[in-house]
Design an enzyme around this catalytic site. Structure first.
Site, PDB file in Angstrom:
ATOM      1  N   LYS A   1      19.463   9.168  30.176  1.00  0.00           N
ATOM      2  CA  LYS A   1      19.994   8.400  31.199  1.00  0.00           C
ATOM      3  C   LYS A   1      21.291   8.652  32.001  1.00  0.00           C
ATOM      4  CE  LYS A   1      19.351   4.726  28.698  1.00  0.00           C
ATOM      5  NZ  LYS A   1      18.857   5.658  27.682  1.00  0.00           N
TER       6      LYS A   1
ATOM      7  N   GLN B   1      20.070   1.708  26.635  1.00  0.00           N
ATOM      8  CA  GLN B   1      19.567   1.767  24.944  1.00  0.00           C
ATOM      9  C   GLN B   1      17.754   2.376  26.055  1.00  0.00           C
ATOM     10  OE1 GLN B   1      21.519  -1.014  25.476  1.00  0.00           O
ATOM     11  NE2 GLN B   1      22.905  -0.080  24.484  1.00  0.00           N
TER      12      GLN B   1
ATOM     13  N   GLY C   1      25.949   4.861  25.012  1.00  0.00           N
ATOM     14  CA  GLY C   1      26.588   6.393  24.713  1.00  0.00           C
ATOM     15  C   GLY C   1      25.640   7.414  25.502  1.00  0.00           C
ATOM     16  N   HIS C   2      26.407   7.157  27.003  1.00  0.00           N
ATOM     17  CA  HIS C   2      25.931   8.844  27.930  1.00  0.00           C
ATOM     18  C   HIS C   2      26.516   9.560  28.065  1.00  0.00           C
ATOM     19  CE1 HIS C   2      23.518   4.328  29.328  1.00  0.00           C
ATOM     20  NE2 HIS C   2      23.169   4.603  27.990  1.00  0.00           N
TER      21      HIS C   2
ATOM     22  N   ASP D   1      18.429   6.920  24.452  1.00  0.00           N
ATOM     23  CA  ASP D   1      19.209   8.481  24.741  1.00  0.00           C
ATOM     24  C   ASP D   1      18.328   9.478  25.485  1.00  0.00           C
ATOM     25  OD1 ASP D   1      21.701   7.854  22.927  1.00  0.00           O
ATOM     26  OD2 ASP D   1      20.316   7.775  20.927  1.00  0.00           O
TER      27      ASP D   1
HETATM   28  P1  GDP Z   1      21.462   8.154  26.980  1.00  0.00           P
HETATM   29  O1  GDP Z   1      22.023   7.368  26.098  1.00  0.00           O
HETATM   30  O2  GDP Z   1      19.897   8.154  27.889  1.00  0.00           O
HETATM   31  O3  GDP Z   1      22.188   8.416  29.012  1.00  0.00           O
HETATM   32  O4  GDP Z   1      21.283  10.143  26.937  1.00  0.00           O
HETATM   33  P2  GDP Z   1      22.753  10.531  25.647  1.00  0.00           P
HETATM   34  O5  GDP Z   1      23.508  10.744  26.080  1.00  0.00           O
HETATM   35  O6  GDP Z   1      23.136   9.635  24.535  1.00  0.00           O
HETATM   36  O7  GDP Z   1      21.797  11.977  25.186  1.00  0.00           O
HETATM   37  C1  GDP Z   1      21.028  12.750  25.880  1.00  0.00           C
HETATM   38  C2  GDP Z   1      22.190  13.800  25.610  1.00  0.00           C
HETATM   39  O8  GDP Z   1      20.628  15.171  25.961  1.00  0.00           O
HETATM   40  C3  GDP Z   1      23.312  14.623  26.431  1.00  0.00           C
HETATM   41  O9  GDP Z   1      23.093  15.569  25.336  1.00  0.00           O
HETATM   42  C4  GDP Z   1      22.780  15.286  27.224  1.00  0.00           C
HETATM   43  O10 GDP Z   1      23.794  15.895  27.546  1.00  0.00           O
HETATM   44  C5  GDP Z   1      21.787  16.108  26.941  1.00  0.00           C
HETATM   45  N1  GDP Z   1      20.644  15.924  27.567  1.00  0.00           N
HETATM   46  C6  GDP Z   1      20.342  15.651  28.292  1.00  0.00           C
HETATM   47  N2  GDP Z   1      19.345  16.612  29.549  1.00  0.00           N
HETATM   48  C7  GDP Z   1      19.269  17.725  29.402  1.00  0.00           C
HETATM   49  C8  GDP Z   1      18.172  18.386  29.590  1.00  0.00           C
HETATM   50  O11 GDP Z   1      17.483  18.227  30.339  1.00  0.00           O
HETATM   51  N3  GDP Z   1      18.340  19.552  28.684  1.00  0.00           N
HETATM   52  C9  GDP Z   1      19.492  19.244  27.323  1.00  0.00           C
HETATM   53  N4  GDP Z   1      19.480  20.563  26.886  1.00  0.00           N
HETATM   54  N5  GDP Z   1      19.980  18.697  27.468  1.00  0.00           N
HETATM   55  C10 GDP Z   1      19.705  17.673  28.415  1.00  0.00           C
HETATM   56  P1  IMO Z   2      22.114   4.063  24.752  1.00  0.00           P
HETATM   57  O1  IMO Z   2      22.404   3.561  25.973  1.00  0.00           O
HETATM   58  C1  IMO Z   2      20.012   4.409  21.037  1.00  0.00           C
HETATM   59  C2  IMO Z   2      19.857   1.148  18.612  1.00  0.00           C
HETATM   60  C3  IMO Z   2      20.777   1.246  16.995  1.00  0.00           C
HETATM   61  C4  IMO Z   2      19.790   0.305  16.137  1.00  0.00           C
HETATM   62  C5  IMO Z   2      19.922  -0.954  17.739  1.00  0.00           C
HETATM   63  C6  IMO Z   2      20.268  -1.563  16.952  1.00  0.00           C
HETATM   64  O2  IMO Z   2      23.094   5.602  24.489  1.00  0.00           O
HETATM   65  O3  IMO Z   2      20.490   4.907  25.003  1.00  0.00           O
HETATM   66  P2  IMO Z   2      22.881  -2.991  17.893  1.00  0.00           P
HETATM   67  O4  IMO Z   2      24.084  -1.786  17.907  1.00  0.00           O
HETATM   68  O5  IMO Z   2      22.836  -2.647  19.856  1.00  0.00           O
HETATM   69  O6  IMO Z   2      22.827  -4.122  17.575  1.00  0.00           O
HETATM   70  O7  IMO Z   2      21.513  -1.683  17.261  1.00  0.00           O
HETATM   71  O8  IMO Z   2      19.763  -0.309  18.893  1.00  0.00           O
HETATM   72  N1  IMO Z   2      21.227   1.716  20.022  1.00  0.00           N
HETATM   73  C7  IMO Z   2      20.129   2.824  21.002  1.00  0.00           C
HETATM   74  N2  IMO Z   2      20.206   3.423  19.649  1.00  0.00           N
HETATM   75  N3  IMO Z   2      20.593   4.890  22.302  1.00  0.00           N
HETATM   76  C8  IMO Z   2      21.333   3.661  22.364  1.00  0.00           C
HETATM   77  O9  IMO Z   2      22.147   3.367  23.875  1.00  0.00           O
HETATM   78  C9  IMO Z   2      21.357   2.862  21.732  1.00  0.00           C
HETATM   79  N4  IMO Z   2      21.853   1.115  21.705  1.00  0.00           N
HETATM   80  C10 IMO Z   2      22.253   0.609  20.113  1.00  0.00           C
HETATM   81  O10 IMO Z   2      21.386   2.484  16.697  1.00  0.00           O
HETATM   82  O11 IMO Z   2      18.524   1.262  15.444  1.00  0.00           O
HETATM   83 MG    MG Z   3      22.778   7.735  24.568  1.00  0.00          MG
END
Ligand code: GDP
Ligand code: IMO
Ligand code: MG
Length: 466
Positions: free
Chosen positions: A18, A229, A45-46, A15
């Site tokens: 990416k 991840q 979850g991207h 999170d």
């Molecule tokens: P990922 O799994 O690495 O793709 O990240 P996630 O999407 O799960 O979580 C990142 C969250 O931060 C998302 O809701 C993005 O829209 C948000 N985000 C990404 N870059 C920035 C930033 O520079 N500032 C803010 N406020 N939000 C951001």
């Molecule tokens: P993105 O790509 C954050 C965490 C789960 C748990 C552990 C194992 O959005 O960054 P699993 O379901 O893979 O067996 O869970 O890994 N986890 C993540 N945490 N971002 C993710 O993906 C994750 N995918 C799995 O919360 O701790």
């Molecule tokens: Mg994510």
């Protein structure tokens, strides 16, 4: 090879942003370039913003709105019904189906994998991993047990027979090991969705990951490998057992796509200006420590909102600061809706991740979220079991084999924060923010190519290494 693959890797516990990073690069790619996922499944979850609409991708690469080819690689686990549902999110005027392909080697997640995941987590009780419940671990387990169903299998007449046989094996395990009886009615419903998903999967182009990537590289095209991840969740090098079940690090690109290590170039490492973690496991710099871990395990976002309607970023109690950062950064799991635990940035862990991934360029995300804090802290080293560990004079801080078995006291450096919001400063960073960014660059030994100042693609401050 004319070009090399660029892995985009999360340097923390996922999170990091990416998705946004990949979408930003994708907008500059051509139709011959390639964006691939090489591991993980819909546990990811991207989030990206496109034309002011928010999309969360779990399986489809985040570059879907660009021109590049997108590919679900051999190292992935694919839940067909989840993929089908996700494809419906994409606007009709976006002909992405012509640009997407899937590896025949990718593993299928079947309905009973989800049951196995949830039931085994429940049985663990307090020792649970905190999995996303998407069946990822049982799917990869079947790969190593050499009984998994693969995407390529769906084109053979015996697929249904193979599916039934694996389902029966899972049912037996559920009954014998977990005393859990699968409800046939429930299974029927999810099977219907599964086979709808299989039908959709059959309509997609099958392509060998290795061949496709080789061709793109030989042609001098760009290949981006979108990590899911983060490095600290890697099945071997993360904080085992609190990890996911795939290789999330840059080396995973090789085994996940069937290409040699020499084809992998320097990675772009994505890091958040603070740290978040969903699920269980050690988190040395967690704001509020164990209290926060328990809170995030038990509470729902709405309950937190009721109890802390206006959390104070500068509260004396770090537990509340953690809540305030979570609120400011909207830190709720994009896949499960769980509260993300929050903490200060952790340099020893980042160094570990940067070295392991050969992250030659960095992206710092969500710096804007820290607006309003009086001070920002960064953990520079640890004191472990009472002894100083690492420290400024040492080039690499060693990470203990098992973070859960030692007592870690993080030692922090404090930075004065800026006044007002980052967005008040336009395309420049306030001097206080710049001091923090430059400190990170120097300490981590890699340039921060841009700083995230908001969720949308254009919310960045570009930087160049001097
Ligand atoms: P990922 O799994 O690495 O793709 O990240 P996630 O999407 O799960 O979580 C990142 C969250 O931060 C998302 O809701 C993005 O829209 C948000 N985000 C990404 N870059 C920035 C930033 O520079 N500032 C803010 N406020 N939000 C951001
Ligand atoms: P993105 O790509 C954050 C965490 C789960 C748990 C552990 C194992 O959005 O960054 P699993 O379901 O893979 O067996 O869970 O890994 N986890 C993540 N945490 N971002 C993710 O993906 C994750 N995918 C799995 O919360 O701790
Ligand atoms: Mg994510």
């Amino acid at each position: 090879m004319k070009t090399k693959i660029t892995p985009i890797i999360g340097l923390q516990w996922g999170d990091e942003g990416k998705g946004k990073g990949v979408a930003r690069i994708a907008s500059g790619l051509s139709a011959k370039d390639l964006i691939v996922r090489f591991q993980g499944g819909n546990n990811a979850g991207h989030t990206i913003w496109h034309n002011s609409v928010c999309y969360v991708f779990h399986l489809i690469p985040s570059g879907v709105f660009g021109k590049a080819q997108i590919h679900l690689g051999a190292g992935m686990v694919i839940n067909p019904s989840a993929l089908f549902e996700e494809s419906k999110m994409i606007p009709k005027n976006m002909p992405f189906l012509k640009r997407i392909s899937v590896s025949p080697h990718a593993i299928l997640t079947i309905p009973t994998h989800l049951t196995l995941d949830t039931v085994s987590e429940k049985t663990r009780g307090k020792k649970k991993i905190g999995s996303t419940g998407k069946g990822i671990s049982p799917s990869y387990t079947d790969l190593t047990l050499r009984r998994a169903l693969r995407v390529g299998d769906i084109f053979f007449a015996d697929f249904e027979k193979k599916y039934k046989s694996l389902t029966e094996e899972h049912k037996t395990t559920l009954k014998k090991v977990f005393s859990y009886e699968v409800s046939n009615e429930e299974l029927k419903k999810s099977e219907q969705k599964f086979f709808e998903g299989i039908k959709f999967l059959k309509s997609l182009k099958l392509q060998d990951s290795s061949e496709m990537v080789n061709e793109a590289l030989l042609g001098g095209n760009k290949v981006i490998a979108e990590g899911a991840q983060g490095a600290l969740l890697d099945v071997r090098f993360g904080h085992y057992p609190f990890v996911t079940s795939s290789h999330t690090i840059a080396s995973g690109v090789g085994t996940g796509l069937g290409i040699p290590p020499s084809y992998i170039g320097g990675a772009i490492g994505i890091l958040k200006a603070y740290v978040t973690k969903v699920g269980e496991g050690p988190f040395p710099t967690e704001l509020g420590g164990e209290r926060s871990a328990v809170w995030c395990r038990d509470k729902k976002y709405i309950e937190e909102e009721i109890e802390f309607p206006f959390p104070d970023l500068n509260d004396k109690d770090e537990f509340e600061v953690g809540i305030a950062i979570r609120r400011a950064g909207h830190e709720i799991g994009a896949t499960t809706g769980r509260l993300r635990r929050t903490g200060w940035i952790d340099i020893p862990l980042l160094k570990y991740a940067i070295e392991m991934n050969n992250a030659t360029e960095l992206v710092l995300t969500k710096l804007d979220v820290l607006s309003g804090l009086k001070n920002i802290k960064a953990c520079t080293h640890y004191i472990i079991n009472g002894h100083r560990h690492g420290g400024a004079s040492r080039k690499t801080e060693k990470i203990p084999f098992d973070l859960s078995r030692v007592k870690i006291k993080p030692v922090y450096k404090t930075f004065k924060a800026w006044k007002g919001k980052l967005s008040d400063y336009g395309t420049k960073l306030p001097s206080e923010a710049l001091t923090y960014v430059k400190f990170l660059e120097k300490t981590l030994g890699a340039p921060i190519i841009y700083v995230g100042t908001g969720p949308e693609e254009h919310h960045v401050v570009e930087r160049y290494w001097k």
